[in-house]
Structures are given as structure tokens and as C-alpha cells.
Design a protein around this motif. Structure first.
Motif, short mmCIF file in Angstrom:
data_model
loop_
_atom_site.label_atom_id
_atom_site.label_comp_id
_atom_site.label_asym_id
_atom_site.label_seq_id
_atom_site.Cartn_x
_atom_site.Cartn_y
_atom_site.Cartn_z
N GLY A 16 17.41 -15.57 -45.18
CA GLY A 16 18.06 -14.41 -45.78
C GLY A 16 18.38 -14.54 -47.26
O GLY A 16 18.90 -13.60 -47.87
N PRO A 295 26.06 -11.30 -42.64
CA PRO A 295 25.53 -10.50 -43.75
C PRO A 295 26.60 -9.79 -44.56
O PRO A 295 26.53 -9.75 -45.79
N GLU A 298 28.33 -12.48 -46.63
CA GLU A 298 27.43 -12.98 -47.68
C GLU A 298 27.37 -11.98 -48.84
O GLU A 298 27.29 -12.36 -50.00
N ARG A 299 27.40 -10.70 -48.52
CA ARG A 299 27.42 -9.68 -49.60
C ARG A 299 28.69 -9.80 -50.42
O ARG A 299 28.68 -9.63 -51.64
#
Ligand SMILES: NC(=O)c1ccc[n+]([C@@H]2O[C@H](COP(=O)([O-])OP(=O)(O)OC[C@H]3O[C@@H](n4cnc5c(N)ncnc54)[C@H](OP(=O)(O)O)[C@@H]3O)[C@@H](O)[C@H]2O)c1
Length: 328
Positions: A16, A295, A298-299
Motif C-alpha cells: 500500500g 488505511p 495511514e492517511r
């Protein structure tokens, strides 16, 4: 506006990562260029993104003036190394305060309500936890001492106050007794008040081993201890003994003493030198509050890095500079 070149030392094949770096690039000003992967041939970066750089990586670019550690906490070897490079400022991220604070609260509630042992029994279709007074500690109107009243500690406080708990905070630098915030020298007087001790401290020369046998004995009988900061802040032998003897009602522990050193040891590394796993009154979490790989979080990490890089490009102060001497 100054041009800022940042290099992220990270394996581009990490799951990713390509997608995240594309997102990061979309978030920064035109004045910011980001490269990533192994050390570039032509090293001219102003900013290095990595938590454990080597002297070679720090010295490769004559332009380097900032190190961004892409997580919360300062590894001891990095702290030591960076003392030799006073021209490079070091910055920590605090993007994962919400999930870490949520984990601290989840561990507290699970411990207080004995969720894990009753779940274990109920999976055998045994309803005993419903009909017999299974151990349970009520938090309502009790006192929580938050040791490390920083980003994570302050996030947890209003939730506990919402339960009509008294919340006492302990910091290193500044007391504010009108708001129940004290400095660390007051700890011996505060521990006997703490039905709940929430630890959200960094590992520093001052905090390692801060909570040992004496400090745990000062807690009232039946207290709960939660640690989401760093394991070695609490002495593992003292914690184990206080749980086993029943002096503590329970503990919710997220951060540990031994970690897997490689891929092969991921599934067989005991997290401590004492058998916490044999105790029923501990909830054990494998240091996952920071939620690496999630996710959404992580953003949040990318947003924080983008904010730091944009601040550098705009000549504004870059947040969360680490005090190398203090260790956080
Ligand atoms: N479990 C996880 O996955 C996870 C995720 C994120 C972070 N963490 C850990 O949690 C730590 C705290 O994170 P944070 O974002 O809340 O950091 P932070 O905002 O820097 O807060 C640290 C707090 O600890 C206090 N402190 C430091 N040394 C102290 C001492 N000797 N005595 C008393 N108080 C002391 C600081 O006091 P002042 O306010 O006076 O400076 C501050 O209130 C990180 O360093 C990291 O190790 C764990």
C-alpha cells in the motif's frame, strides 16, 4: 518560497505504500518534492523521513536539516545518534493519538468489566458470569491518574470525566493545580488516590522504571493499571507480582518488554520475561494501538507529514520538535 526536497527511506514494496505516497504528494505544496526508497544516488534532500537513520544516511546530503520520525516516540539509538547532529531538528508525529487513546480506554473498560474471562466462559455456553457476581469494578465517580498528560493523555481525559470520574494529570514541565494537573515530584502523594492509573508516557531516561514495586504498592488495593505508552516505564516483575497477589484488580497492557526481532519470530515471541499470559486479570494487546497499516490512520500519518513539509516550505515552525535531552 524555499524549495524543500524530502526523502522517505522506506521499502517502496511495502503493501500500500505507493498509494499512500501518491496521496502524500497530492497534499504538499508545489515547493515540496518527495522521493522514496533506498538512499538516492544524488543525495540532496533537506528532510529525511525515517525513525532509525544511520550516520551515513544523515551525512549523505549536505542539505539535510530536518529528520521526521514517522511515528510517536524516539527510539533510544536515534536519540543518542542525533545528539551528534545538532544542526538537524528532529520531529515526531502524533497522528495516531485518537486510536491509541481509544485503545487505552478499551483496555480500561475491558479490564474493569472482566470482559475477557466472561467472554471465554460464555464461548463454552456457560452463563455463570450472568448469574453470579463476576468480579467487576465500577469506574463511576472513581479517580483516574493519567501519567503523561500529553497528546494521548489529554484525549482520554474528557471521556473519563464524562463518567463523573475525577481525572488527575501528571506532566513533566508544568503544574496547573486548579485543573488537577501536577508535576512528577507529586507522584507519591497522588498514587494513593488513583483507582485507575493510565500510563501514556514516552520511554526516556527519566521514565524507564518509574513505576516499580514501591509505586504499585502506593496504589489503593483493587486499582487498575493501563499502559499505552512504553512497556519499560512499568517494571514487569513488580507488575506481575501486584497482579498475581491480587493487590491490583487488573491491568490492560498494550506495550511490552520483548518484541519480535524478525519475521520468523513474529508468531512465537513472549512479550515479557514473566508469564503474564497465565493471569486472568490482565488484558493483553500486542502493541497495535498505533494501527499501522489501517488505511484511515495511514492517511492521517500522511496528512501530518504533509503539514510538516508544507510548514518547512512556508518558513513556518514545524510542529512537535523533539527535545533530545528530555527524550521526547
Ligand atoms: N501504543 C501505541 O501504539 C502508541 C502510539 C502512540 C504513542 N505511543 C507512546 O505514547 C507516548 C506518549 O505519546 P503522546 O503523543 O501523548 O506524547 P506527548 O504529547 O509528547 O506527551 C508526553 C507526555 O508525557 C509527559 N512526560 C514526559 N516525561 C515525563 C516525566 N519524566 N514525568 C512526567 N511526565 C512526563 C509530558 O510532559 P509535558 O507535557 O510536561 O511535556 C507529556 O505530557 C509516545 O512517546 C509513545 O512512546 C504509543
Amino acid at each position: 518560497m524555499p524549495q524543500i526536497k524530502a526523502h522517505w527511506l522506506r521499502d517502496p514494496m511495502d503493501t500500500g505504500f505507493e498509494r499512500l505516497i501518491t496521496y502524500l504528494q497530492s497534499r504538499v505544496d508545489d515547493a515540496v518534492t518527495i522521493t522514496y526508497g533506498d538512499m538516492p544516488q544524488d543525495a540532496s534532500y533537506h528532510v529525511l523521513i525515517n525513525g532509525r537513520p544511520t550516520p551515513e544516511q544523515l551525512e549523505a546530503s549536505p542539505n539535510l536539516r530536518m529528520l521526521i520520525i514517522p511515528f510517536a516516540g524516539l527510539p533510544a539509538p536515534t536519540r543518542e545518534l542525533m545528539q551528534d547532529y545538532p544542526q538537524i531538528s528532529v520531529h515526531n508525529l502524533h497522528h495516531n493519538t485518537p486510536p491509541t487513546a481509544e485503545m487505552g480506554l478499551a483496555l480500561l473498560f475491558a479490564t474493569a468489566s472482566s470482559i475477557v474471562p466472561s467472554d471465554r466462559e460464555f464461548r463454552k455456553h456457560d452463563w455463570v458470569a450472568r448469574n453470579e457476581p463476576y468480579p467487576l469494578t465500577l469506574l463511576y465517580r472513581k479517580t483516574a491518574l493519567i501519567l503523561g498528560y500529553g497528546s494521548i493523555g489529554r484525549y482520554m481525559a474528557p471521556v473519563l470525566r464524562g463518567m463523573e470520574m475525577r481525572v488527575i494529570g501528571v506532566r513533566r514541565r508544568e503544574a496547573d493545580p486548579t485543573h488537577d494537573i501536577y508535576t512528577i515530584d507529586q507522584l507519591p502523594d497522588l498514587l494513593p488516590l488513583a483507582d485507575v492509573l493510565m500510563v501514556a508516557l514516552p520511554a526516556t531516561p527519566e521514565t524507564i522504571g518509574l513505576i516499580g514495586e514501591t509505586e504499585l504498592a502506593l496504589l489503593p488495593a483493587g486499582a487498575i493499571v493501563v499502559n499505552v505508552g512504553r512497556g519499560p516505564v512499568i517494571d514487569q516483575y513488580a507488575l506481575y507480582n501486584a497482579l498475581k497477589s491480587g493487590h491490583l484488580y487488573g491491568a490492560g497492557i498494550e506495550v511490552w518488554y520483548n518484541y519480535p526481532q524478525d519475521e520468523a519470530s513474529q508468531s512465537n515471541t513472549p512479550p515479557a520475561d514473566v508469564p503474564f499470559h497465565e493471569l486472568d486479570n490482565i488484558v493483553m494487546s500486542p502493541h497495535r494501538a498505533g494501527a499501522a497499516g489501517n488505511p484511515e490512520i495511514e492517511r492521517m500519518r500522511m496528512d501530518a507529514i504533509a503539514d510538516y513539509l508544507n510548514a518547512a516550505a512556508r518558513g513556518e515552525p514545524v510542529p512537535h520538535q523533539v527535545d533530545l535531552k528530555a527524550g521526547y
